[in-house]
Each structure stands twice: as C-alpha cells, then as structure tokens.
Motif scaffolding. Structure first.
Motif, mmCIF file in Angstrom:
data_model
loop_
_atom_site.group_PDB
_atom_site.id
_atom_site.type_symbol
_atom_site.label_atom_id
_atom_site.label_comp_id
_atom_site.label_asym_id
_atom_site.label_seq_id
_atom_site.Cartn_x
_atom_site.Cartn_y
_atom_site.Cartn_z
ATOM 1 N N LEU A 172 0.839 -1.321 -0.023
ATOM 2 C CA LEU A 172 0.043 -0.007 -0.111
ATOM 3 C C LEU A 172 1.054 1.230 0.007
ATOM 4 O O LEU A 172 0.347 2.286 -0.570
ATOM 5 C CB LEU A 172 -0.794 -0.105 1.230
ATOM 6 N N GLN A 173 1.871 1.268 0.635
ATOM 7 C CA GLN A 173 2.949 2.523 0.932
ATOM 8 C C GLN A 173 3.800 2.603 -0.478
ATOM 9 O O GLN A 173 4.087 3.805 -0.790
ATOM 10 C CB GLN A 173 4.046 2.159 1.820
ATOM 11 N N ASN A 174 3.681 1.553 -1.316
ATOM 12 C CA ASN A 174 4.691 1.885 -2.617
ATOM 13 C C ASN A 174 3.938 1.663 -3.780
ATOM 14 O O ASN A 174 4.493 1.222 -4.974
ATOM 15 C CB ASN A 174 5.672 0.700 -2.624
ATOM 16 N N VAL A 175 2.752 2.218 -3.747
ATOM 17 C CA VAL A 175 1.908 2.061 -5.241
ATOM 18 C C VAL A 175 2.375 3.142 -5.971
ATOM 19 O O VAL A 175 2.490 4.169 -5.900
ATOM 20 C CB VAL A 175 0.416 2.138 -4.903
ATOM 21 N N ASN A 176 2.340 2.374 -7.251
ATOM 22 C CA ASN A 176 2.811 3.180 -8.591
ATOM 23 C C ASN A 176 1.566 3.569 -9.398
ATOM 24 O O ASN A 176 0.826 2.884 -10.052
ATOM 25 C CB ASN A 176 3.892 2.759 -9.756
ATOM 26 N N TYR A 177 1.051 4.772 -8.983
ATOM 27 C CA TYR A 177 -0.255 5.193 -9.492
ATOM 28 C C TYR A 177 -0.464 5.224 -10.871
ATOM 29 O O TYR A 177 -1.534 5.388 -11.421
ATOM 30 C CB TYR A 177 -0.801 6.669 -8.760
ATOM 31 N N ASN A 178 0.464 5.747 -11.671
ATOM 32 C CA ASN A 178 0.777 5.602 -12.900
ATOM 33 C C ASN A 178 0.507 4.252 -13.742
ATOM 34 O O ASN A 178 0.356 4.314 -14.921
ATOM 35 C CB ASN A 178 2.112 6.242 -13.403
ATOM 36 N N ALA A 179 0.801 3.296 -12.943
ATOM 37 C CA ALA A 179 0.500 2.147 -13.451
ATOM 38 C C ALA A 179 -0.665 1.546 -13.545
ATOM 39 O O ALA A 179 -0.927 0.370 -14.202
ATOM 40 C CB ALA A 179 1.806 1.206 -12.749
ATOM 41 N N ILE A 180 -1.579 1.961 -12.642
ATOM 42 C CA ILE A 180 -2.960 1.629 -12.530
ATOM 43 C C ILE A 180 -3.828 1.577 -13.865
ATOM 44 O O ILE A 180 -4.524 0.347 -14.161
ATOM 45 C CB ILE A 180 -3.503 2.333 -11.446
ATOM 46 N N SER A 181 -3.568 2.517 -14.685
ATOM 47 C CA SER A 181 -4.271 2.516 -15.866
ATOM 48 C C SER A 181 -4.125 1.494 -17.013
ATOM 49 O O SER A 181 -4.550 1.150 -17.787
ATOM 50 C CB SER A 181 -4.279 3.987 -16.324
ATOM 51 N N LYS A 182 -2.866 1.010 -16.705
ATOM 52 C CA LYS A 182 -2.411 -0.193 -17.745
ATOM 53 C C LYS A 182 -2.712 -1.553 -17.533
ATOM 54 O O LYS A 182 -2.566 -2.257 -18.256
ATOM 55 C CB LYS A 182 -0.755 0.056 -17.857
ATOM 56 N N GLN A 183 -3.418 -1.772 -16.256
ATOM 57 C CA GLN A 183 -3.790 -3.054 -15.774
ATOM 58 C C GLN A 183 -5.084 -3.284 -16.709
ATOM 59 O O GLN A 183 -6.058 -2.483 -16.829
ATOM 60 C CB GLN A 183 -3.973 -3.054 -14.483
ATOM 61 N N GLN A 184 -5.419 -4.626 -16.497
ATOM 62 C CA GLN A 184 -6.691 -5.347 -16.801
ATOM 63 C C GLN A 184 -7.392 -5.581 -15.627
ATOM 64 O O GLN A 184 -8.796 -5.486 -15.550
ATOM 65 C CB GLN A 184 -6.674 -6.362 -17.564
ATOM 66 N N ILE A 185 -6.943 -5.880 -14.480
ATOM 67 C CA ILE A 185 -7.438 -6.370 -13.201
ATOM 68 C C ILE A 185 -6.550 -6.135 -12.219
ATOM 69 O O ILE A 185 -5.238 -5.920 -12.289
ATOM 70 C CB ILE A 185 -7.959 -7.849 -13.201
ATOM 71 N N ILE A 186 -7.332 -5.408 -10.990
ATOM 72 C CA ILE A 186 -6.521 -5.054 -9.845
ATOM 73 C C ILE A 186 -6.998 -5.787 -8.634
ATOM 74 O O ILE A 186 -8.240 -5.748 -8.674
ATOM 75 C CB ILE A 186 -6.540 -3.278 -9.602
ATOM 76 N N ILE A 187 -6.211 -6.407 -7.851
ATOM 77 C CA ILE A 187 -6.629 -7.118 -6.735
ATOM 78 C C ILE A 187 -6.250 -6.456 -5.297
ATOM 79 O O ILE A 187 -4.862 -6.073 -5.454
ATOM 80 C CB ILE A 187 -5.911 -8.576 -6.635
ATOM 81 N N LEU A 188 -7.277 -6.047 -4.707
ATOM 82 C CA LEU A 188 -6.867 -5.363 -3.284
ATOM 83 C C LEU A 188 -6.836 -6.493 -2.154
ATOM 84 O O LEU A 188 -8.049 -7.128 -1.969
ATOM 85 C CB LEU A 188 -8.221 -4.434 -2.767
ATOM 86 N N ASN A 189 -5.661 -6.748 -1.908
ATOM 87 C CA ASN A 189 -5.367 -8.045 -1.003
ATOM 88 C C ASN A 189 -5.169 -7.650 0.489
ATOM 89 O O ASN A 189 -4.334 -7.325 1.033
ATOM 90 C CB ASN A 189 -4.269 -8.658 -1.496
ATOM 91 N N GLU A 190 -6.414 -7.667 1.244
ATOM 92 C CA GLU A 190 -6.457 -7.459 2.561
ATOM 93 C C GLU A 190 -6.078 -6.041 3.256
ATOM 94 O O GLU A 190 -5.012 -6.177 3.976
ATOM 95 C CB GLU A 190 -5.947 -8.764 3.040
ATOM 96 N N ILE A 191 -6.422 -5.184 2.711
ATOM 97 C CA ILE A 191 -6.018 -3.722 3.015
ATOM 98 C C ILE A 191 -6.892 -3.177 4.326
ATOM 99 O O ILE A 191 -8.041 -3.479 4.012
ATOM 100 C CB ILE A 191 -6.062 -2.869 1.860
ATOM 101 N N GLU A 192 -6.310 -2.941 5.227
ATOM 102 C CA GLU A 192 -7.209 -2.535 6.320
ATOM 103 C C GLU A 192 -8.186 -1.124 6.063
ATOM 104 O O GLU A 192 -9.246 -1.085 6.391
ATOM 105 C CB GLU A 192 -6.347 -2.159 7.709
ATOM 106 N N ASN A 193 -7.411 -0.150 5.495
ATOM 107 C CA ASN A 193 -7.860 0.958 5.090
ATOM 108 C C ASN A 193 -7.516 1.583 3.739
ATOM 109 O O ASN A 193 -6.639 1.548 3.337
ATOM 110 C CB ASN A 193 -7.875 2.095 6.306
#
Length: 649
Positions: A337-358
């Motif tokens: 969660l601390q090292n997310v590259n937000y520029n890479a998000i738009s290039k994905q087909q699927i994103i998995i949010l894996n047990e994030i508290e907040n």
C-alpha cells in the motif's frame, strides 16, 4: 346457394304487381241478340276455359322472367366457404441452412418456393414469415417477387415464436378467414413446442434425399512449442462408415497440409495436423465430400499470439497469486500500500486489493477512474478492515454496501456452476468436496450482485457486483491462514485464474454465428471514431463500447456468413476474426409429424405444397350462377312470345 348482392332480392315483392294485373283485369262484353243460342253454349264454355289457361301460362312466364332477372342481378353462387370473409394465408417458410440441400426434385428451398408461386391464388392475401424476414398482407405478385429472391439464412427462428406470431395475426384480423401453413424440415424440433397451440394449421415437411452427413464439429490447439503446434480437428459423422475422406488446411489461400481419413458409423474423430508456428494464421479447413449439407464441410479459425493479461495486486503477501499468474500468460505486479505506482494503474486489466485495512482517498479515486474505464476489481478485505473506506469506493461504482463483520466458523459449501467463472472448470458437480471454512466475514447487500460461491447459510462468500463499466468481485472474508483455509482449497486456482482471464476477453480462435460474442480490442479511439468488421465483399459496424485503453465489441445478429473477418480502425487492420455456422444446423435429427398429429388435433399433415393449396383453393372456389338465371329469363321471354303468337284458344 349464396348471394353477392342479397339486397336485390327485396325487389321480389314487386312480383305481386303482374299477379294483381292478371287477377283483376276487367273485360266488357257486348251483347248481340240471337233468335237461338242453344248451339253456341258448348262453344262458349270451351273458349272461356282455353282463354283462362292462356292467361295463367302468360302470368307464369312473366313471373319466371322477372324472378330470373332479379336473381341474376343478385349474383348467386355456390361455395364450400359459408362465410362472407376475406381469405388470408399465413405461410412460414423455413429458410435455415439445413434446407439448403437436395430433395427429390432439387434444392429443397428453391423447389418449395416455386411450388408456392404456382399454387397460390390471385384473389387471396398472404403473410410470409421466414427466419430472417417478415412480410404481411401482400398480394400474390408481391409474394412471387419475394420467393424468387429468397436465399438460405444462418438466422434461426424458433417454432414457438412462429406459433405466437400466428396467434397474434389471427387475433388482430376481423372478418377474415385465416389459413396457416408451416413449411420446414422440422430440424431439432420437439413435440412440446406445440402443446399450447390453439390455431389450426397445416404442416409440410421438407425431406432431404441424402441421409448421411460429415461435419467439422470444432477445432482446438495442443502441444505448442517453440517451433510448431498441433491443430486438432474434431469431425462428426452421422450415418454409415466412410473411408478416405479428404481434408485440407489452408492459411488464407495457401495449402498448408492435406490428408485423408476413415470414420466409423455415427461417431466423432479427431484429426491432427502439426503446423509450423506463424505470427498470424488465418486458417480454413476444407473437407471434400458430397453429403446432406455442404456448408459444414468448411471451418474457419484464426491464430494469433495474444498479449498477456496485466494483473496488479495491492496489499499483503501474494505468494499464492504469483503461483497462479504465471509469466507465460500474465504480467503480474505486486505493490504494498505504501509503494503503489499510481501511474501503472491505468495500464492494468485487473487490480486485486489484497486484505488492506483502510483504503486511502487517493487510491479510491484512482480505482474509481480505473473501473469506469472498464477495468476489473477483486476486493479481499482484512479482518480489521475499515468498512467506511470500502463503502466509499463501492458507493461511487454501485449500490452495494458492506455491513458489520460477522464472527463464527462457516463452511463454504455452494458453488454456482452456471457462472461464467466456472465455465469448463467442472466436468460434473462435485459431491465429495472438502469444504473450506472461514472464521469471520463481511456480508454485502445483494441488491445488484450475483452469487459465485456461498456459505452453508447461503450468504455469498464470493459475489460479482454489477456496474455500468468494469466488474467487481467481492470476497467477503480475509483468506489468510489465520482466518480461513480457502488457500488450500482446489477452488482457489480456477477462481483467481478466471478473475484475470475474464478481465480482458482476447479473441478466440473462432466464434459461432448467432451467439452473443464479446471481444476486447486493445486500442485507443479518437472521439467519434469507430471500429468496423469487414471482408472484401461486405462490412458492418458492431455494437461497441470505448474505454481508455480498449474497445469492447459485441456481435450477435451479424455476421450472417461464415468466413474470415478483419477488424478495421479506419483503413488499418487491428485484428482478424473467424466465424462459423452453428453446430446444431448440421444435425440430422428431424421431428416425426405423425407423432405430432397424435398430440394435437389442430394440426393437419400434408405431403406437398400443391395438395395443401388445392384444398384451400377448392374450399374457396366460387361457382357463379347468374348466367344460368339470365338464360332462364331469356327462355321465359321466348315462351311468352310463342304463347301469344301460336296459342289460339
């Protein structure tokens, strides 16, 4: 006997006039004195009697004259049709691919179309329903023009739909005598389709003269390596054993391989070809064999190396994900969660949010934009997840909400085998399944979601939340080892593998015409730009939805012809597609109409179009009688003249 102008007969009352004239006609006799009239008595009596007979004969002929004239003008006729109604004939003509075969007189569809033209009446109105078109209240000349240009179609119209149309048209027509005729080969038709039929109709079955058919059932790839691949062609035989059947494979028009094969009676056989790897392979398989249907002796396919699916995981440890998302099929990336590259998000087909508290606000905004652009989300909560942050994300994408966490051990017992996620996963329903368990879970409201896997209390464990753009998969429980043993379940692999595979629908090696097909094209379109699907002869614009990095196209009603197609962006080729006719059109399963007649008395079976229309035309045939009554009037007039001239009392 019936009358066209029945009101003319009211004038029959006028026949009383000549009767009155004859009965009350007064004659004045002049008396002449004679010395002796005894010898005249007998002569006077005879003369008066003869004069009375002459008058009655003249009265009779005149009455017949006027009566015959009045009846002639009322235009009497004989007809089996006792109703003064218009005749309307509803014809369903099956022009499916299965009617493109030889019968005793030639091509089934062309022969029956010609027979309809030859036997229909000029006087009646017609409605024609085919699998592809509808024509209502047309004349014979219009019907003829349509039938002369009729062709086979890959569209299939269910007979139950045809029967509903017959009922609808019959109820909408008043003062009309309706006749219904169904002309079909009744392929893949079952008696229960006719259980609620109320309208009477005639059936004519089209029979092929050939009773053997070989078809290409399907194609699949196996044993792929760096230099070549194995193409498996599944061939189906309906009929007796056949030997030395030639089969060839082409890349566009170039012959790649050819062989011959035998096939047993009523069986399937897989023919294998080893082909050298090529970047693009626009294939056609051709079987040279004369059988019932020729359209299923060709099969088209397209091979192209698909790009890998981009999968991004954000959150906790993902060792199980890295094992599922192999390097051959996926581009898998993991961020904490601390090292997310937000520029890479738009290039994905699927994103998995894996047990994030907040979920941070900046991540929520990025995920909302990602989902609205067609991206898929898989959400796995943490045991200590902040519900408000998750609901903040869901509220912007759907109407679903997460509710308070529930504690307590629950088994995961129910699988929705019909969900696309499990397509081709199970050969049969599992009965000795080792049910995984969870210790806590977050229920979700099910207003706009569908269950995929459920707990023993039928509350969803995995559900699909429907949105107007990308899909959202909600896993209601943390799946780490402290909260669940789901990671040890055999379900974990197909579920997460298909999460990713279904996030981008790469083109398949072939598609079936008449089915709804969804294809994702990785391209960017300018405003008002569109993709078209084309061949050298024709083109059409498919239903499409544009996202940031892809375009999703859907095909259903088109194309109508099997072959190799190209997706075009203006004039540039983006991708190739292959379409084939439905497999069920190759079936030699036809309904026995004699069994149908036993079930429904409203159905009449006929052997030919000519016999059916002859019965209809004969029943509606009119025999006009006005000429005979006119002749009677002339005869009556001549008799009166003869009586007046030659009858001397």
């Amino acid at each position: 006997m019936q009358f066209k102008n029945l009101e003319i007969l009211y004038f029959l009352a006028l026949l009383i006039i000549p009767v009155l004239v004859h009965l009350f006609q007064l004659q004045k006799f002049v008396k002449i004195p004679f010395t002796n009239v005894a010898f005249l008595k007998k002569l006077i009596q005879q003369t008066r009697k003869s004069s009375r007979i002459k008058k009655w004969l003249i009265l009779t002929t005149r009455l017949f004259l006027f009566l015959a004239i009045l009846i002639a003008f009322s235009q009497p006729y004989f007809s089996d049709n006792k109703n003064n109604k218009k005749q309307h004939t509803f014809i369903y003509l099956d022009n499916s691919l299965s009617t493109n075969t030889k019968g005793e007189k030639g091509n089934l569809l062309k022969v029956v179309a010609q027979e309809i033209i030859e036997n229909t009446s000029e006087k009646d109105l017609y409605s024609l329903q085919t699998n592809s078109d509808s024509y209502y209240n047309i004349s014979k000349s219009e019907l003829k023009n349509i039938l002369l240009n009729i062709n086979n179609s890959s569209e299939k119209l269910d007979l139950s739909t045809v029967l509903l149309k017959i009922d609808d048209k019959a109820s909408s027509k008043t003062n009309t005598l309706n006749k219904n005729i169904l002309i079909s080969d009744f392929q893949n038709t079952y008696i229960n389709m006719f259980t609620n039929v109320t309208q009477r109709f005639s059936t004519i079955k089209l029979n092929s003269s050939q009773k053997n058919n070989i078809s290409i059932d399907s194609v699949f790839i196996s044993k792929t390596n760096a230099s070549n691949f194995t193409l498996n062609v599944v061939v189906k035989n309906q009929g007796v054993k056949q030997d030395n059947i030639p089969i060839a494979i082409y890349n566009n028009t170039k012959l790649i391989s050819k062989q011959s094969f035998p096939i047993d009676e009523d069986s399937k056989k897989t023919i294998q070809f080893t082909i050298q790897n090529q970047f693009n392979f626009s294939g056609k398989i051709d079987i040279t064999f004369s059988d019932t249907f020729s359209f299923d002796n060709k099969f088209y396919f397209n091979l192209k190396t698909n790009k890998k699916v981009n999968v991004l995981s954000i959150g906790n440890d993902t060792k199980f994900l890295s094992k599922i998302y192999n390097k051959e099929e996926f581009n898998f990336t993991n961020f904490t969660l601390q090292n997310v590259n937000y520029n890479a998000i738009s290039k994905q087909q699927i994103i998995i949010l894996n047990e994030i508290e907040n979920l941070p606000e900046i991540l929520i905004e990025s995920l909302i934009l990602f989902s609205k652009n067609g991206g898929n989300l898989t959400i796995i909560p943490n045991e200590n997840s902040t519900i408000n942050s998750y609901n903040s994300l869901l509220s912007k994408l759907s109407s679903e909400k997460i509710t308070t966490k529930k504690e307590g051990s629950l088994k995961i017992t129910n699988i929705n085998y019909n969900h696309p996620l499990f397509k081709n996963v199970f050969s049969k329903k599992a009965t000795n399944f080792q049910y995984p368990t969870v210790q806590s879970y977050f229920p979700i409201s099910s207003k706009n979601s569908s269950n995929i896997v459920s707990f023993e209390n039928n509350i969803p464990f995995i559900s699909q939340i429907n949105t107007n753009s990308g899909k959202i998969y909600w896993v209601s429980s943390a799946i780490n080892k402290n909260n669940s043993n789901f990671l040890n379940s055999p379900l974990i692999v197909p579920v997460f593998y298909n999460f990713a595979k279904l996030s981008f629908k790469h083109a398949q090696i072939y598609y079936r015409i008449g089915k709804e097909n969804s294809i994702d094209i990785e391209t960017k379109l300018d405003k008002d730009a569109i993709l078209t699907i084309a061949t050298p002869e024709t083109s059409f614009i498919p239903l499409q939805q544009t996202y940031q990095n892809k375009v999703t196209i859907k095909t259903n009603k088109q194309p109508l012809k099997a072959g190799l197609y190209t997706i075009l962006k203006e004039k540039d080729t983006i991708q190739n597609l292959a379409f084939n006719y439905p497999k069920k059109e190759s079936s030699l399963s036809f309904m026995d109409l004699n069994e149908l007649k036993k079930e429904n008395k409203n159905i009449t079976i006929s052997n030919s179009v000519k016999d059916t229309f002859n019965k209809i035309n004969k029943k509606n045939e009119v025999h006009w009688l006005w000429k005979w009554f006119l002749a009677l009037a002339i005869v009556s007039l001549l008799l009166e003249i003869l009586i007046l001239k030659f009858y001397k009392p």
